[in-house]
Design an enzyme around this catalytic site. Sequence first.
Site, PDB file in Angstrom:
ATOM      1  N   TYR A 154       0.818  -1.219   0.000  1.00  0.00           N
ATOM      2  CA  TYR A 154       0.000   0.000   0.000  1.00  0.00           C
ATOM      3  C   TYR A 154       0.852   1.268   0.000  1.00  0.00           C
ATOM      4  O   TYR A 154       2.067   1.213   0.155  1.00  0.00           O
ATOM      5  CB  TYR A 154      -1.053  -0.007   1.084  1.00  0.00           C
ATOM      6  CG  TYR A 154      -0.668  -0.092   2.538  1.00  0.00           C
ATOM      7  CD1 TYR A 154       0.634   0.005   2.997  1.00  0.00           C
ATOM      8  CD2 TYR A 154      -1.675  -0.275   3.490  1.00  0.00           C
ATOM      9  CE1 TYR A 154       0.930  -0.059   4.337  1.00  0.00           C
ATOM     10  CE2 TYR A 154      -1.386  -0.331   4.844  1.00  0.00           C
ATOM     11  CZ  TYR A 154      -0.076  -0.230   5.267  1.00  0.00           C
ATOM     12  OH  TYR A 154       0.207  -0.295   6.600  1.00  0.00           O
ATOM     13  N   GLU A 155       0.189   2.382  -0.210  1.00  0.00           N
ATOM     14  CA  GLU A 155       0.830   3.692  -0.403  1.00  0.00           C
ATOM     15  C   GLU A 155       1.785   3.685  -1.598  1.00  0.00           C
ATOM     16  O   GLU A 155       2.792   4.380  -1.612  1.00  0.00           O
ATOM     17  CB  GLU A 155       1.570   4.141   0.867  1.00  0.00           C
ATOM     18  CG  GLU A 155       0.757   4.122   2.132  1.00  0.00           C
ATOM     19  CD  GLU A 155      -0.512   4.949   2.037  1.00  0.00           C
ATOM     20  OE1 GLU A 155      -0.602   5.802   1.144  1.00  0.00           O
ATOM     21  OE2 GLU A 155      -1.417   4.734   2.858  1.00  0.00           O
ATOM     22  N   GLY A 156       1.437   2.922  -2.612  1.00  0.00           N
ATOM     23  CA  GLY A 156       2.289   2.774  -3.788  1.00  0.00           C
ATOM     24  C   GLY A 156       3.180   1.568  -3.607  1.00  0.00           C
ATOM     25  O   GLY A 156       4.025   1.534  -2.705  1.00  0.00           O
TER      26      GLY A 156
END
Length: 585
Positions: free
Chosen positions: A435-437
């Site tokens: 997550y978050e890229g």
Amino acid sequence: MNPYQAPLAEMKFMLDKVFDAPNTWASLPAIAENVDMDTAVAIMDEADKISRELIHPINRSGDEQGVRHEDDKVITPDGFKAVYDQYAEGGWVGLCGDPELGGMGMPKMLGVLVDEMSYSACNSFTLYGSLTAGAALCINAHGSDELKEKYLPMLYSGEWAGAMDMTEPQAGSDLRNIRTKAVPNDDGSYNITGSKIFITGGDHDLTENVIHLVLAKLPDSNGISLFLVPKIKVDDSGNLGESNGVTVGSIEHKMGLKASATCVMNYDDAQGYLIGRPNRGLVCMFTMMNYERLAIGIQGLGTSQAAYQMASDYAKERVQGVAAGGSPTGATCDPILVHGDVRRMLLNIRTLTEAGRALSILTGKQLDIAKYGEGEDKAKAARYVGLLTPVAKAFLSDRGLDAAIMAQQVFGGHGYIRETGIEQLVRDTRIAQIYEGTNGIQAIDFLGRKVTGDNLAALTEFVTECNEKLSQMTHVDDAHKEKVASLFNQLLAVADTVNDNKISSPALINTCAVDFLDAFGHILYGYFWLLMTDTAAVHEDEKFTAQKRHLSDFYINKVLPKAEYHLAQVSAGDVCVMNIPEETF
């Protein structure tokens, strides 16, 4: 499960001596008036106490119970609400927030250490405050004065929570395909309609309101804009009113982070307010995203520290086998710490963790200077923030999972069962790479935008500065200094080759970015180990000095060579990957 103990002596040494926090803060008037080293030490001591006595005890039970979605409510595990109330009352959510609007105004290079303690104690719990702090940062940077004054004090106090709403079922990493719409109203607000998935802290019972930062498209526009959308409407006096058309469709049932509410969110003509300029939503959101990317890297770092403590304690207690060459005590069984393979795993975890802490503090320091500094110092820090943020997110979280798995291996079969607690760390930290890229995207951003995007200018500047500091070190082995400096120069040479071929070989960066980021991370950690060892040479505790030298020698001889492997992978190019026919897969 053993109680968590923050490595306070190590943290204070890093902050005070290695990264010279007192002089850094003194040079930044906006920070100097809020904090000195004595204040920082007091904050770290209290953060250790809270992490150990409040947050860590709900980690296991939170994982066992998980969050529940009943009717229209999302309910956190038993004890979470009570702990959160104490956490918020202590001002921890707004630790680094704007003091003029209710935050404590602490520097980020201190904040990263507090974050690490909290993540070590309980990943799931820490995410709630982390998302709120990130949302507040975005509003403070891009919101109107009216939005700041209405929402920031309540976010900093922890009375309201924040959430970041980006992903949709058909639009994960490529946000151009989002379908959520924003229709303007005559009063300057917008009606937001659409759905989002994977929203961390999208709804819960810890606070009375959740403030969503939602990406949506304006009518007849392909651009993406950012909107503040409260779950409960807020009137001009700051009082809560009626529901705002923000509902939970469901909660995700996940591999880990079971006490963190990950929600499907629905918006049905929910009233929202534009943040920043129209069609510039991603620019605004990345203020929060960059904060969260560092925070998620620190999630991996906190996991590493917790995993090391658990595995080290177990290795000293667990009796199994006899030392090679016979037991030094004549016993028929020795603690497994005597075995070379166990030591190999523990030393890998520890050296990666302590160098990772250096990366988090350095990134925090650059964020502070970029925010509060002036002139060229501010500009250079901004360049370094751009360079270091994707590395901090990807390298710290990758090594966090590595550490958790190695620690689980130290436990052997006992690491695979729930009672010891180490398997929870493996499950909880796995998402940090996603997550978050995803970390692949972080690597592509690093090599494609931050390294070759300016034709190596920022990377060369950073490496040159590191090599200059290496040359000034007087208490470390010259061969070690030469090794790290040589690898930095090899990195620049490989980067130069990639830069020269990025147009003619358009898949090159995508293919080799992860190896390039890993090479940089391992070399940078080598530099950090020499920096820590050189600084520790004059430490008043001779045992501390000796430990740093032993650990540095291990890292340089046993871990740093991985950088050469990763550089060789980059140099191999993309042909052997991209020229394989699709039917082969």
